[in-house]
Design a protein around this motif. Structure first.
Motif, PDB file in Angstrom:
ATOM      1  N   GLU A 197      32.641  -2.912  -2.419  1.00  0.00           N
ATOM      2  CA  GLU A 197      32.003  -2.303  -1.497  1.00  0.00           C
ATOM      3  C   GLU A 197      32.336  -0.967  -1.259  1.00  0.00           C
ATOM      4  O   GLU A 197      33.439  -0.535  -1.732  1.00  0.00           O
ATOM      5  N   GLU A 198      31.756   0.124  -0.637  1.00  0.00           N
ATOM      6  CA  GLU A 198      32.218   1.363  -0.530  1.00  0.00           C
ATOM      7  C   GLU A 198      31.667   1.734   1.011  1.00  0.00           C
ATOM      8  O   GLU A 198      30.547   1.002   1.535  1.00  0.00           O
ATOM      9  N   THR A 199      32.383   2.595   1.838  1.00  0.00           N
ATOM     10  CA  THR A 199      32.132   2.707   3.161  1.00  0.00           C
ATOM     11  C   THR A 199      32.210   4.286   3.421  1.00  0.00           C
ATOM     12  O   THR A 199      33.056   4.929   2.786  1.00  0.00           O
ATOM     13  N   ARG A 300      27.969   0.914   5.192  1.00  0.00           N
ATOM     14  CA  ARG A 300      28.749   0.257   4.286  1.00  0.00           C
ATOM     15  C   ARG A 300      27.789   0.084   3.250  1.00  0.00           C
ATOM     16  O   ARG A 300      26.490  -0.479   3.470  1.00  0.00           O
ATOM     17  N   ARG A 301      28.046  -0.116   1.741  1.00  0.00           N
ATOM     18  CA  ARG A 301      27.143  -0.704   0.812  1.00  0.00           C
ATOM     19  C   ARG A 301      27.919  -1.461   0.034  1.00  0.00           C
ATOM     20  O   ARG A 301      28.979  -1.299  -0.552  1.00  0.00           O
ATOM     21  N   ARG A 302      27.247  -2.699  -0.296  1.00  0.00           N
ATOM     22  CA  ARG A 302      27.844  -3.846  -1.011  1.00  0.00           C
ATOM     23  C   ARG A 302      27.180  -4.038  -2.350  1.00  0.00           C
ATOM     24  O   ARG A 302      25.685  -3.990  -2.364  1.00  0.00           O
ATOM     25  N   HIS A 303      27.873  -3.762  -3.380  1.00  0.00           N
ATOM     26  CA  HIS A 303      27.173  -3.959  -4.684  1.00  0.00           C
ATOM     27  C   HIS A 303      26.826  -5.254  -5.457  1.00  0.00           C
ATOM     28  O   HIS A 303      27.400  -5.718  -6.290  1.00  0.00           O
ATOM     29  N   CYS A 322      23.151  -3.036   2.873  1.00  0.00           N
ATOM     30  CA  CYS A 322      23.729  -1.813   2.954  1.00  0.00           C
ATOM     31  C   CYS A 322      23.306  -1.252   4.376  1.00  0.00           C
ATOM     32  O   CYS A 322      22.307  -1.458   4.914  1.00  0.00           O
ATOM     33  N   GLU A 375      25.308   9.584   2.752  1.00  0.00           N
ATOM     34  CA  GLU A 375      26.476   9.850   2.444  1.00  0.00           C
ATOM     35  C   GLU A 375      27.041  11.354   2.513  1.00  0.00           C
ATOM     36  O   GLU A 375      27.903  11.879   2.821  1.00  0.00           O
ATOM     37  N   GLY A 386      36.349   7.753   4.497  1.00  0.00           N
ATOM     38  CA  GLY A 386      35.585   6.933   3.302  1.00  0.00           C
ATOM     39  C   GLY A 386      34.898   8.134   2.452  1.00  0.00           C
ATOM     40  O   GLY A 386      35.012   9.212   2.838  1.00  0.00           O
ATOM     41  N   GLY A 387      34.286   7.494   1.654  1.00  0.00           N
ATOM     42  CA  GLY A 387      33.430   8.253   0.758  1.00  0.00           C
ATOM     43  C   GLY A 387      34.321   9.131  -0.194  1.00  0.00           C
ATOM     44  O   GLY A 387      35.605   9.170  -0.065  1.00  0.00           O
ATOM     45  N   HIS A 388      33.679   9.861  -0.839  1.00  0.00           N
ATOM     46  CA  HIS A 388      34.485  10.757  -1.859  1.00  0.00           C
ATOM     47  C   HIS A 388      33.959  12.253  -1.864  1.00  0.00           C
ATOM     48  O   HIS A 388      32.979  12.457  -2.701  1.00  0.00           O
TER      49      HIS A 388
END
Length: 445
Positions: A197-199, A300-303, A322, A375, A386-388
């Motif tokens: 996951e990424e948030t 939120r994105r779930r892969h 997502c 994002e 969160g995020g990068h």
């Protein structure tokens, strides 16, 4: 938990969730000769009323042109049914008093459309249409609690209804249960890995109400859209016509700029926005509903598309895959596109080996572009968690700032930006030579 049920057949399917994503997925599966059961934990209303399972139902929802044409493709004639129910079509940018981060957007001739109505009207109209299909049935007041699997494939869905549990046999389960989806836990319980996951959380909050005008709307615009104007005053507002001669009006902000939920405070907050257009609108309107505040969890994105092992016959769509920052209005259009992706895989490949992975990758692809847009914009704000943040984001922001400035003066940049925001074109559209030239020529400070 895994089990085996010999009564499962290749043409029994279960869809979890009776929201837009679930209804459209069910319609696609019925069109592929599945007998479909839609499992919904709520008791569904008999008309266009809000329900507990959609906590944001009282707030603004948009169906961009790409989503509207997609729904019509899946359910021919539904566009007319939505308009008969009161949905309003707006031209973009011509029908809006629109102020972007770089200033006022001219009312160029409209290039795109957006469909505006309350969420209960949209859900009810689509649900009424889908329920006419004899292959589709509903199980209300039932909570999905897990998958039944055997030999690496789904054989059914476990339900709980009050104090009793049961299994619905099925060779295909589609989870469209939204943000609250427990799909990762179901996979782990069945012996499969949970997805990565990424948030990203910009800590958005907004307040929404329905209003009626006491006088005609001043000027030629049919709606107001005030975007977040910058990091110094991250506030926004929107007013759009909906069914029954009403308007849905919302104001909001990011962390530290949460709006009040009383009428006086609501109007005062609107007066602080980048344009007086929304405050002027409210001055000639009366409330037609209570004001309701909402603070959605972060994006939120779930892969699910990247998991090394997954049960064949289990697909996840919509917000269960997502969720996006609601200010961009992407969610419903993405859900429509994912239903079209499901239909495309069924048409091109059928349900043979690899079906589940193909569908999940196609679903993920529909969310990828909108996720990148949301994002990147959320990461502009220092309060976002969160995020990068990367040097590439800084370059993207600098270039997009030029495009946004150009969009206030030049139709080429305006239309390109609109195409991307309305999900009619990928983000790469902004790097076309004509847009690059416009950004260089018109995008100076």
């Amino acid at each position: 938990m895994s089990g085996e049920d010999s009564s499962a057949t290749p043409r029994n399917a279960v869809v979890v969730g009776a929201g837009l994503a679930g209804l459209l997925a069910a319609s696609v599966l019925a069109g592929a000769d599945y007998d479909v059961t839609i499992v919904e934990r709520d008791r569904l209303p008999a008309g266009p009323d809000a329900r507990a399972g959609i906590p944001q139902a009282h707030h603004t929802h948009l169906l961009f042109e790409r989503g509207e044409t997609g729904v019509e493709e899946l359910l021919p004639g539904i566009r007319s049914e939505l308009r008969e129910a009161g949905a309003v079509s707006l031209g973009l940018p011509g029908d809006l008093e629109w102020v972007g981060p770089a200033g006022v957007i001219p009312r160029f001739p409209s290039r795109r459309t957006v469909l505006s109505c309350t969420r209960p009207v949209l859900d009810w109209t689509v649900r009424r249409r889908v329920s006419r299909d004899p292959r589709i049935s509903f199980r209300e007041g039932a909570r999905a609690i897990g998958l039944e699997t055997s030999a690496g494939a789904v054989t059914g869905l476990r339900l709980r209804c009050g104090d009793t549990s049961e299994v619905i046999p099925a060779a295909l389960v589609v989870d469209a249960s939204g943000r609250s989806s427990a799909a990762p836990a179901w996979l782990v319980d069945a012996g499969f890995p949970a997805p990565a996951e990424e948030t990203v959380d910009a800590a958005i909050a907004y307040t929404t109400g329905l209003f009626r005008r006491t006088a005609p709307v001043p000027g030629p615009a049919r709606g107001v859209y005030l975007q977040v104007s910058g990091t110094s005053l991250p506030r926004f507002g929107i007013a759009l016509p909906v069914e029954r001669d009403r308007w849905i009006v919302a104001v909001g902000g990011l962390r530290g700029h949460e709006p009040p939920t009383d009428q006086e405070g609501f109007a005062a907050f609107a007066a602080t926005l980048a344009s007086p257009a929304l405050a002027g609108f409210l001055a000639g309107a009366v409330a037609d509903s209570p004001l309701r505040g909402f603070r959605p969890p972060g994006s939120r994105r779930r892969h699910f598309d990247r998991t090394a092992r997954r049960p064949e016959g289990f697909v996840v769509v919509g917000d269960a895959v997502c969720t996006f920052n609601p200010v961009y209005g992407q969610g419903m259009t993405v859900a429509v596109r994912q239903a079209l992706a499901l239909r495309g895989v069924l048409t091109d490949h059928g349900t043979g080996p690899g079906f589940t992975r193909r569908v999940q990758r196609a679903v993920a692809a529909e969310a990828a572009g909108p996720w990148k847009i949301a994002e990147a914009e959320d990461l502009r704000h220092p309060g976002t968690r969160g995020g990068h943040r990367t040097p590439l984001h800084r370059l993207q922001h600098a270039y997009l700032d030029r495009v946004q400035r150009a969009a206030t003066a030049d139709v080429t940049a305006n239309y390109a930006l609109l195409d991307v925001l309305a999900l009619c074109a990928p983000p790469t559209r902004l790097f076309a030579p004509s847009v690059l030239f416009s950004a260089l020529r018109h995008g100076g400070r």
